[in-house]
Design an enzyme around this catalytic site. Structure first.
Site, PDB file in Angstrom:
ATOM      1  N   ASP A  10       0.831  -1.206   0.000  1.00 16.72           N
ATOM      2  CA  ASP A  10       0.000   0.000   0.000  1.00 16.72           C
ATOM      3  C   ASP A  10       0.869   1.262   0.000  1.00 16.72           C
ATOM      4  O   ASP A  10       0.751   2.102   0.882  1.00 16.72           O
ATOM      5  CB  ASP A  10      -0.968   0.002   1.185  1.00 16.72           C
ATOM      6  CG  ASP A  10      -1.959   1.163   1.126  1.00 16.72           C
ATOM      7  OD1 ASP A  10      -2.236   1.638   0.009  1.00 16.72           O
ATOM      8  OD2 ASP A  10      -2.440   1.590   2.190  1.00 16.72           O
ATOM      9  N   GLU A  45       0.966  -3.224  -5.058  1.00 12.21           N
ATOM     10  CA  GLU A  45       0.448  -1.880  -4.805  1.00 12.21           C
ATOM     11  C   GLU A  45       1.583  -0.933  -4.402  1.00 12.21           C
ATOM     12  O   GLU A  45       1.522  -0.255  -3.385  1.00 12.21           O
ATOM     13  CB  GLU A  45      -0.677  -1.890  -3.760  1.00 12.21           C
ATOM     14  CG  GLU A  45      -1.612  -0.707  -3.923  1.00 12.21           C
ATOM     15  CD  GLU A  45      -2.869  -0.778  -3.077  1.00 12.21           C
ATOM     16  OE1 GLU A  45      -3.636   0.189  -3.148  1.00 12.21           O
ATOM     17  OE2 GLU A  45      -3.096  -1.780  -2.356  1.00 12.21           O
ATOM     18  N   TYR A 129      -1.143  -8.379  -8.800  1.00 11.15           N
ATOM     19  CA  TYR A 129      -2.061  -7.542  -8.025  1.00 11.15           C
ATOM     20  C   TYR A 129      -3.364  -7.502  -8.823  1.00 11.15           C
ATOM     21  O   TYR A 129      -3.532  -6.714  -9.737  1.00 11.15           O
ATOM     22  CB  TYR A 129      -1.473  -6.146  -7.814  1.00 11.15           C
ATOM     23  CG  TYR A 129      -2.376  -5.191  -7.066  1.00 11.15           C
ATOM     24  CD1 TYR A 129      -3.203  -5.637  -6.043  1.00 11.15           C
ATOM     25  CD2 TYR A 129      -2.400  -3.841  -7.379  1.00 11.15           C
ATOM     26  CE1 TYR A 129      -4.036  -4.771  -5.361  1.00 11.15           C
ATOM     27  CE2 TYR A 129      -3.217  -2.955  -6.695  1.00 11.15           C
ATOM     28  CZ  TYR A 129      -4.028  -3.420  -5.694  1.00 11.15           C
ATOM     29  OH  TYR A 129      -4.858  -2.556  -5.014  1.00 11.15           O
ATOM     30  N   ASP A 168      -1.724 -10.327  -4.155  1.00  7.63           N
ATOM     31  CA  ASP A 168      -3.052  -9.929  -3.684  1.00  7.63           C
ATOM     32  C   ASP A 168      -4.039 -10.283  -4.787  1.00  7.63           C
ATOM     33  O   ASP A 168      -4.125  -9.591  -5.796  1.00  7.63           O
ATOM     34  CB  ASP A 168      -3.048  -8.427  -3.384  1.00  7.63           C
ATOM     35  CG  ASP A 168      -4.419  -7.899  -2.998  1.00  7.63           C
ATOM     36  OD1 ASP A 168      -5.374  -8.696  -2.928  1.00  7.63           O
ATOM     37  OD2 ASP A 168      -4.531  -6.681  -2.783  1.00  7.63           O
ATOM     38  N   ASN A 170      -7.289 -10.416  -4.395  1.00  6.23           N
ATOM     39  CA  ASN A 170      -8.541  -9.688  -4.197  1.00  6.23           C
ATOM     40  C   ASN A 170      -9.763 -10.600  -4.251  1.00  6.23           C
ATOM     41  O   ASN A 170     -10.801 -10.232  -4.815  1.00  6.23           O
ATOM     42  CB  ASN A 170      -8.665  -8.548  -5.214  1.00  6.23           C
ATOM     43  CG  ASN A 170      -8.236  -7.210  -4.620  1.00  6.23           C
ATOM     44  OD1 ASN A 170      -8.594  -6.889  -3.483  1.00  6.23           O
ATOM     45  ND2 ASN A 170      -7.467  -6.445  -5.375  1.00  6.23           N
ATOM     46  N   ASP A 241      -4.726 -12.888   0.077  1.00  3.09           N
ATOM     47  CA  ASP A 241      -3.352 -12.968  -0.415  1.00  3.09           C
ATOM     48  C   ASP A 241      -2.931 -14.437  -0.416  1.00  3.09           C
ATOM     49  O   ASP A 241      -3.157 -15.152   0.566  1.00  3.09           O
ATOM     50  CB  ASP A 241      -2.425 -12.147   0.484  1.00  3.09           C
ATOM     51  CG  ASP A 241      -2.853 -10.689   0.557  1.00  3.09           C
ATOM     52  OD1 ASP A 241      -2.367  -9.900  -0.264  1.00  3.09           O
ATOM     53  OD2 ASP A 241      -3.691 -10.358   1.431  1.00  3.09           O
ATOM     54  N   ASP A 266      -4.639  -3.317   7.235  1.00  4.90           N
ATOM     55  CA  ASP A 266      -4.468  -3.559   5.807  1.00  4.90           C
ATOM     56  C   ASP A 266      -3.867  -4.964   5.640  1.00  4.90           C
ATOM     57  O   ASP A 266      -4.186  -5.861   6.409  1.00  4.90           O
ATOM     58  CB  ASP A 266      -3.621  -2.458   5.152  1.00  4.90           C
ATOM     59  CG  ASP A 266      -3.868  -2.375   3.646  1.00  4.90           C
ATOM     60  OD1 ASP A 266      -5.047  -2.307   3.237  1.00  4.90           O
ATOM     61  OD2 ASP A 266      -2.901  -2.361   2.876  1.00  4.90           O
ATOM     62  N   HIS A 267      -3.017  -5.162   4.661  1.00  4.57           N
ATOM     63  CA  HIS A 267      -2.471  -6.489   4.385  1.00  4.57           C
ATOM     64  C   HIS A 267      -1.329  -6.835   5.330  1.00  4.57           C
ATOM     65  O   HIS A 267      -0.552  -5.964   5.734  1.00  4.57           O
ATOM     66  CB  HIS A 267      -1.942  -6.563   2.950  1.00  4.57           C
ATOM     67  CG  HIS A 267      -2.993  -6.431   1.906  1.00  4.57           C
ATOM     68  ND1 HIS A 267      -3.583  -7.512   1.287  1.00  4.57           N
ATOM     69  CD2 HIS A 267      -3.574  -5.328   1.366  1.00  4.57           C
ATOM     70  CE1 HIS A 267      -4.482  -7.079   0.408  1.00  4.57           C
ATOM     71  NE2 HIS A 267      -4.489  -5.764   0.446  1.00  4.57           N
TER      72      HIS A 267
END
Length: 276
Positions: A10, A45, A129, A168, A170, A241, A266-267
């Site tokens: 991020d 990201e 991603y 990731d 998603n 992930d 977040d991740h």
């Protein structure tokens, strides 16, 4: 034994150069990752400009991860600037060839820096991603096209040598992959279409390494939303992930797990150890 790490950071710039409280948490994670002495580290990201990391970014990365080569792919026109992006760090002792592949995905997805592949002597390493379907699922149809194209791409690679694909994705594949499945069936990342896309990918000859190691264990996630401050404290998370491996090397998996990122939401990074 080979050790791989994957993390949606991020924004590399924010993680490396900001003085915010969140950046301090990110820097704690970076220092922790450095202790693993991983062979390959995949980052998603990155949010870097189209020309990639600055000299300052490279110097700071070298401080955290000395002795690594770096490949990157950033979002470039006509895609949005400072958006998405991927990066792979790999040990200087390794030899890799970069594959510049566009899937033929819709809209600007191919220009958003979402897919970075390195070919090593005895495997392909793919960092992805995956596009988010977005608010109101406005990008769901295009996301479905991406999923199909990406699955075909991994399948083609797999015909030549084994594949290790991470990033990731998603999508929370099964109901046990998120804390609140009942209320999220029409949320981006847990629609029937996205989950089926992931099922279709695995059916092409790939194994979800985490489930292979841990079976149907519950309540272990890789992402907690930042909008709700208590999401991580309450473990109201999602597992989106993944490390996927070609079916024919799944028995070589030794470890697949999350790396604790402390209070940072977040991740969280994920880890794969495999005998290659």
């Amino acid at each position: 034994m080979a050790t791989f790490i994957s993390w949606n950071i991020d924004s590399i710039n924010a993680a490396l150069t900001s003085t915010s409280a969140r950046a301090a948490l990110s820097q704690d994670v970076l220092r922790k990752l450095g202790t693993y002495d991983a062979d390959i580290i995949a980052i998603q990201e990155t949010k870097l400009p189209s020309e990639g990391p600055s000299q300052k970014h490279m110097e700071l990365l070298a401080d955290y991860f000395p002795g690594y080569k770096i490949e990157w792919l950033s979002s470039a026109p006509p895609a949005k600037k400072g958006y998405a992006g991927t990066m792979i760090l790999y040990k200087e002792s390794l030899t890799a060839q970069r594959l510049n592949k566009k899937l033929g995905a819709p809209e600007t997805m191919d220009d958003e820096g979402r897919l970075l592949t390195l070919e090593f002597d005895n495997f392909y390493f793919v960092n992805v991603y995956t596009p988010n379907s977005g608010d109101g699922l406005k990008r769901l149809e295009q996301r479905q096209q991406w999923d199909a194209l990406y699955a075909d791409y991994l399948s083609e690679l797999d015909k030549k040598k084994p594949v290790i694909a991470c990033g990731d994705f998603n999508v929370a594949h099964k109901e046990i992959d998120l804390a609140n499945p009942a209320s999220n069936h029409f949320s981006a990342g847990f629609t029937d279409q996205e989950r089926q896309g992931f099922t279709n990918l695995l059916a092409k000859g790939f194994t979800d390494s985490f489930r292979f190691v841990h079976g149907d264990v519950k309540s272990i996630y890789s992402w907690w939303g930042q909008r709700i401050k208590s999401s991580k404290i309450n473990n109201s998370g999602w597992r989106i992930d993944y490390f996927l491996v070609s079916d024919r090397i799944k028995e070589k998996i030794k470890k697949s797990e999350m790396i604790d990122s402390g209070p940072r939401q977040d991740h969280t990074p994920i880890l794969l150890e495999i005998q290659l």
